[in-house]
Design an enzyme around this catalytic site. Structure first.
Site, PDB file in Angstrom:
ATOM      1  N   ILE A  65     109.852  47.303 -48.064  1.00 18.36           N
ATOM      2  CA  ILE A  65     110.005  45.905 -48.479  1.00 18.36           C
ATOM      3  C   ILE A  65     110.559  45.105 -47.302  1.00 18.36           C
ATOM      4  O   ILE A  65     111.741  44.763 -47.255  1.00 18.36           O
ATOM      5  CB  ILE A  65     110.923  45.764 -49.712  1.00 18.36           C
ATOM      6  CG1 ILE A  65     110.479  46.686 -50.849  1.00 18.36           C
ATOM      7  CG2 ILE A  65     110.925  44.306 -50.185  1.00 18.36           C
ATOM      8  CD1 ILE A  65     111.372  46.606 -52.089  1.00 18.36           C
ATOM      9  N   PRO A  66     109.704  44.798 -46.320  1.00 22.44           N
ATOM     10  CA  PRO A  66     110.153  43.935 -45.239  1.00 22.44           C
ATOM     11  C   PRO A  66     110.552  42.577 -45.824  1.00 22.44           C
ATOM     12  O   PRO A  66     109.844  42.026 -46.665  1.00 22.44           O
ATOM     13  CB  PRO A  66     108.920  43.806 -44.339  1.00 22.44           C
ATOM     14  CG  PRO A  66     108.072  44.989 -44.693  1.00 22.44           C
ATOM     15  CD  PRO A  66     108.342  45.248 -46.139  1.00 22.44           C
ATOM     16  N   HIS A  67     111.691  42.061 -45.374  1.00 25.82           N
ATOM     17  CA  HIS A  67     112.179  40.805 -45.935  1.00 25.82           C
ATOM     18  C   HIS A  67     112.986  40.057 -44.892  1.00 25.82           C
ATOM     19  O   HIS A  67     113.563  40.659 -43.985  1.00 25.82           O
ATOM     20  CB  HIS A  67     113.043  41.064 -47.181  1.00 25.82           C
ATOM     21  CG  HIS A  67     114.205  41.956 -46.916  1.00 25.82           C
ATOM     22  ND1 HIS A  67     114.087  43.331 -46.872  1.00 25.82           N
ATOM     23  CD2 HIS A  67     115.497  41.685 -46.649  1.00 25.82           C
ATOM     24  CE1 HIS A  67     115.268  43.862 -46.601  1.00 25.82           C
ATOM     25  NE2 HIS A  67     116.143  42.887 -46.461  1.00 25.82           N
ATOM     26  N   ALA A  68     112.984  38.729 -45.046  1.00 19.98           N
ATOM     27  CA  ALA A  68     113.739  37.886 -44.125  1.00 19.98           C
ATOM     28  C   ALA A  68     113.937  36.524 -44.765  1.00 19.98           C
ATOM     29  O   ALA A  68     113.170  36.108 -45.630  1.00 19.98           O
ATOM     30  CB  ALA A  68     112.990  37.731 -42.803  1.00 19.98           C
TER      31      ALA A  68
END
Length: 149
Positions: A65-68
């Site tokens: 879950i790449p998140h930013a």
């Protein structure tokens, strides 16, 4: 529990061919930018890549879950990709990733970002959901898997 924004059908990518994490993130961020939902693919890609350099977002079990938090957004955006071939992303269990859920949120809502991330991470721990995501024939089935919680 926070209600996640809807996963739009045009943000579901199935059988993405990517050699590595950067390639997968580039494909997803290009899609978000081309839909007009974000100002630039490069900005989204760099925000997500910077997060990956800090600590992998691979949860294990083939999920990441790449998140930013990104400046210029007025609401959270979700995008999902099922990869054609799993890629290494440094998960603690050593398994390569084949399912990627990207979350980008406005900079000024850190609490909501964390709640959304936690809610979706819990959803991705459900074996029935994962089975649907890995076998889905179309974007509608993917969205239904997320909404069935």
């Amino acid at each position: 529990m926070i209600k996640a924004p809807a996963l739009r059908l045009d943000r579901v990518l199935l059988d993405v061919d990517a050699a590595d994490c950067s390639g997968a993130l580039r494909r997803i961020t290009d899609d978000l930018a081309s839909s007009g939902l974000a100002r630039s693919s490069a900005g989204l890609h760099e925000a997500l890549a910077a997060r990956e350099r800090t600590l992998t977002t691979a949860l294990g079990g083939g999920i990441a879950i790449p998140h930013a938090r990104v400046a210029g957004l007025d609401r959270p955006l979700l995008a999902f990709a099922r990869l054609k071939h799993p890629i290494p992303m440094g998960a603690a269990d050593g398994n390569p990733v084949d399912l990627i859920l990207v979350i980008v949120s406005p900079v000024d809502e850190p609490g909501e970002h964390v709640k959304l991330l936690a809610s979706l991470a819990r959803r991705l721990q459900d074996p029935a959901c994962l089975e649907v995501l890995r076998s889905a024939k179309d974007a509608g089935a993917v969205r239904a898997a997320f909404e069935s919680a």
